[in-house]
Design a protein around this motif. Structure first.
Motif, PDB file in Angstrom:
ATOM      1  N   VAL A 100       0.746  -1.151  -0.105  1.00  0.00           N
ATOM      2  CA  VAL A 100      -0.148  -0.131   0.109  1.00  0.00           C
ATOM      3  C   VAL A 100       0.760   1.304   0.083  1.00  0.00           C
ATOM      4  O   VAL A 100       0.697   2.183  -0.803  1.00  0.00           O
ATOM      5  CB  VAL A 100      -0.930   0.118   1.360  1.00  0.00           C
ATOM      6  CG1 VAL A 100      -1.594   1.358   1.146  1.00  0.00           C
ATOM      7  CG2 VAL A 100      -2.168  -1.203   1.066  1.00  0.00           C
ATOM      8  N   CYS A 101       2.039   1.368   0.882  1.00  0.00           N
ATOM      9  CA  CYS A 101       2.970   2.570   0.946  1.00  0.00           C
ATOM     10  C   CYS A 101       3.311   2.610  -0.580  1.00  0.00           C
ATOM     11  O   CYS A 101       3.635   3.952  -0.817  1.00  0.00           O
ATOM     12  CB  CYS A 101       3.644   2.184   2.072  1.00  0.00           C
ATOM     13  SG  CYS A 101       2.781   2.495   3.859  1.00  0.00           S
ATOM     14  N   ALA A 102       3.805   1.554  -1.024  1.00  0.00           N
ATOM     15  CA  ALA A 102       4.654   1.370  -2.211  1.00  0.00           C
ATOM     16  C   ALA A 102       3.810   2.225  -3.442  1.00  0.00           C
ATOM     17  O   ALA A 102       4.213   2.897  -4.098  1.00  0.00           O
ATOM     18  CB  ALA A 102       5.208   0.170  -2.715  1.00  0.00           C
ATOM     19  N   ALA A 103       2.463   1.425  -3.268  1.00  0.00           N
ATOM     20  CA  ALA A 103       1.629   2.148  -4.315  1.00  0.00           C
ATOM     21  C   ALA A 103       1.285   3.600  -4.202  1.00  0.00           C
ATOM     22  O   ALA A 103       1.113   4.570  -4.891  1.00  0.00           O
ATOM     23  CB  ALA A 103       0.330   1.468  -4.234  1.00  0.00           C
ATOM     24  N   LEU A 104       1.113   4.175  -2.986  1.00  0.00           N
ATOM     25  CA  LEU A 104       1.016   5.547  -2.656  1.00  0.00           C
ATOM     26  C   LEU A 104       2.187   6.261  -2.965  1.00  0.00           C
ATOM     27  O   LEU A 104       2.229   7.285  -3.601  1.00  0.00           O
ATOM     28  CB  LEU A 104       0.553   5.694  -1.145  1.00  0.00           C
ATOM     29  CG  LEU A 104      -0.757   5.040  -0.739  1.00  0.00           C
ATOM     30  CD1 LEU A 104      -0.658   5.165   0.989  1.00  0.00           C
ATOM     31  CD2 LEU A 104      -1.740   6.013  -1.302  1.00  0.00           C
ATOM     32  N   LEU A 105       3.395   5.902  -2.885  1.00  0.00           N
ATOM     33  CA  LEU A 105       4.429   6.484  -3.187  1.00  0.00           C
ATOM     34  C   LEU A 105       4.692   6.444  -4.738  1.00  0.00           C
ATOM     35  O   LEU A 105       5.145   7.600  -5.264  1.00  0.00           O
ATOM     36  CB  LEU A 105       5.778   5.848  -2.620  1.00  0.00           C
ATOM     37  CG  LEU A 105       7.049   6.436  -2.582  1.00  0.00           C
ATOM     38  CD1 LEU A 105       7.144   7.716  -1.927  1.00  0.00           C
ATOM     39  CD2 LEU A 105       8.299   5.695  -2.256  1.00  0.00           C
ATOM     40  N   ALA A 106       4.195   5.416  -5.439  1.00  0.00           N
ATOM     41  CA  ALA A 106       4.381   5.459  -6.967  1.00  0.00           C
ATOM     42  C   ALA A 106       3.391   6.509  -7.260  1.00  0.00           C
ATOM     43  O   ALA A 106       3.683   7.508  -8.403  1.00  0.00           O
ATOM     44  CB  ALA A 106       3.791   4.194  -7.393  1.00  0.00           C
TER      45      ALA A 106
END
Length: 579
Positions: A100-106
């Motif tokens: 989830v955090c990686a997706a938000l960062l993307a």
């Protein structure tokens, strides 16, 4: 090679509940606190038991059985054994929060990502990465002789765990207990290799030497020689679990926002400098590399000594390669001014600096966050430790996996009541600690993206151990809870079927629904026969994988494990799918 189970039915997958959700929600709540602009609900997270593994995995025990967790945890006893905690669901929870955090960062870097998927099975395979590499390397590893763990018992009946990385301290500890140095030396190899082999066959004279003395004498010998010693207790959930991740903002503003993504993965185009060793730190760097980061690893002149640890694949240790694939390397001698300057220059051009040094070493080297931020104010500085400040103001024990299991109570929780508490030689907290550190880095990068300044991230093995859900008292098992021996292998029942033995007793022809009689009856038929009979009765069991080398040959794992290339070893594939 045919799969060990029938293919998964078309019915919707059963999701791990509630362990993986609790873990993910706890970590994502911390992310919101650190970066208020983070909204996890903006990303759809799909987490189930099997993921791309084409098997009908419906609970924690099925995943542990099918993916090899039971096999490695059971090595000291010579038979597969389950962990009495929801370990794979916990790993899946951390992977969910990371995804989830990686997706938000993307999204903040210009990529369109709507959802992320992962699973407990993928978490189990990632946790077993170094064991899978060793099992599938072209060079056969040295066989682990005998059985046993490193846990000792004192004359007054207390189970203790000791740790040292110094062979001289090891010999002197045993000399003070009346064990000749030659005998102590015979135990050093198995003791140090237990991190890799999952077995510790200590000479019987060493165990007898410990049993000859009360705990107070063992503790004095340890204190006098610098050996860390912790007694084990039956308490699976001691009070005072630390926060999983501690974040502190840097003092100044970053020079600009994070750069736009230079590729399809969330961290593509971001640079990580990693100065780590063993498992926890390298695994954190590996996770960031899997998410697309350019990871530069700093090693001493001549390379990390772990590169020579057998078995080798392509001229390098398979276990080392499993944790460090895809990283570039710079050699630097940190005992010299030039070496430290090299690391500072690397950190100045990086987005993340990651280490797992012993407490105080970063400051002594002039490489603490406060030393690096003046030249790199946007840097996410991640420090992964063994115990954090759990022992402050006293110095902590040596910060390794097995002592973290003891201190956190995990060593008691993962074994049922009636068995002596002891750490698993499967490196549980190293795996969770590495994953937790990588999660902290992602949160730090989100804070940088939203707030424009660097962040210090502190995680520890004992904090990672605290993520694992556990009961207030140790689990009680019947003979149906461990894997059941069949005529040609092992079967693991679901927890629900093990707790209701009457249908199994009828199927097995065991009188009185006696769990012990049912377990004995399973030895009379082959695994495939039992699977057919259980399926007809509406019951479920999972064949237990006992040979990790067979895993990449199973078609059911084709989408989750990369088979060994010529001269190489098998690897778990990236545990997330972004879309």
């Amino acid at each position: 090679m045919p799969s060990r189970l029938q293919r998964r039915p078309a019915a919707p997958a059963v999701r791990p509940a509630p362990a993986h959700r609790r873990v993910a929600e706890r970590l994502l709540a911390g992310a919101r606190d650190a970066a208020p602009g983070v909204e996890p609900r903006a990303v759809t997270a799909l987490t189930d038991w099997a993921g791309p593994v084409d098997l009908p995995l419906s609970d924690e025990r099925a995943v542990q059985a099918a993916c090899g967790i039971m096999a490695v945890h059971g090595r000291p006893t010579g038979r597969p054994r389950p962990l009495a905690v929801e370990f794979t669901a916990t790993v899946a929870g951390v992977l969910t929060a990371q995804g989830v955090c990686a997706a938000l960062l993307a999204r903040r870097r210009g990529l369109r990502v709507e959802r992320v998927a992962t699973s407990a099975a993928q978490g189990a395979l990632l946790a077993l990465g170094q064991y899978l590499a060793a099992a599938t390397a072209p060079e056969d590893p040295e066989p682990a002789p005998g059985l046993g763990t490193a846990t000792l018992r004192s004359a007054d009946g207390v189970q203790v765990e000791v740790e040292t990385l110094d062979p001289a301290a090891w010999r002197e500890f045993w000399r003070r207990l009346g064990v000749p140095p030659a005998l102590a030396g015979r135990g050093w190899g198995p003791f140090q290799q237990r991190f890799a082999t999952g077995v510790c066959a200590l000479p019987g004279e060493l165990r007898a030497g410990a049993r000859a003395h009360p705990l107070a004498v063992l503790a004095r010998a340890a204190a006098a020689t610098g050996v860390s010693l912790l007694p084990l207790s039956d308490d699976p959930d001691p009070a005072g679990r630390p926060d999983p991740v501690r974040l502190a903002p840097g003092p100044g503003a970053a020079p600009g926002p994070l750069p736009a993504a230079a590729g399809p993965l969330p961290l593509t185009g971001l640079r990580v400098v990693e100065v780590t060793r063993r498992v926890q730190g390298p695994l954190a760097g590996l996770v960031l590399a899997l998410l697309g980061a350019d990871v530069r690893r700093v090693e001493p002149p001549g390379g990390d000594p772990m590169r020579g640890l057998p078995p080798l694949a392509g001229g390098c240790s398979a276990r080392f390669s499993a944790l460090n694939a895809g990283k570039s390397v710079t050699e630097a001698d940190l005992s010299t001014r030039d070496g430290r300057r090299t690391v500072r220059e690397l950190a100045t051009g990086a987005d993340v600096f990651l280490h797992n040094w012993a407490p105080g070493r970063a400051g002594r080297l002039g490489l603490d966050a406060a030393d690096l931020w003046p030249a790199a104010p946007g840097l996410v500085y991640a420090a992964a430790s063994g115990f954090g400040d759990a022992f402050a103001p006293d110095p902590p024990p040596l910060g390794t996996d097995y002592l973290a299991q003891v201190h956190s109570g995990l060593a008691a929780a993962l074994r049922p009541a009636g068995e002596p508490p002891a750490p698993s030689l499967l490196t549980l907290t190293d795996v969770l600690g590495g994953l937790l550190c990588a999660h902290g880095v992602l949160v730090g990068l989100l804070a940088r993206a939203d707030g424009g300044r660097g962040t210090r991230v502190d995680t520890s093995l004992v904090a990672a151990a605290g993520l694992v859900p556990r009961p207030r008292v140790r689990a009680r098992w019947t003979p149906l809870d461990p894997p059941l021996a069949t005529a040609d292998g092992w079967l693991a029942l679901t927890a629900a079927d093990a707790a209701a033995p009457a249908p199994l007793a009828r199927l097995a022809g065991a009188a009185g629904a006696d769990p012990a009689a049912v377990a004995v009856a399973f030895r009379r038929r082959a695994t495939k026969e039992w699977l057919d009979l259980l399926a007809e009765a509406g019951l479920t069991a999972t064949p237990v994988l006992t040979d990790l080398a067979a895993l990449p040959l199973d078609p059911a794992f084709r989408a989750a494990v990369s088979p060994p290339p010529p001269g190489g070893h098998a690897r778990p594939l990236t545990p997330w799918t972004f879309s």
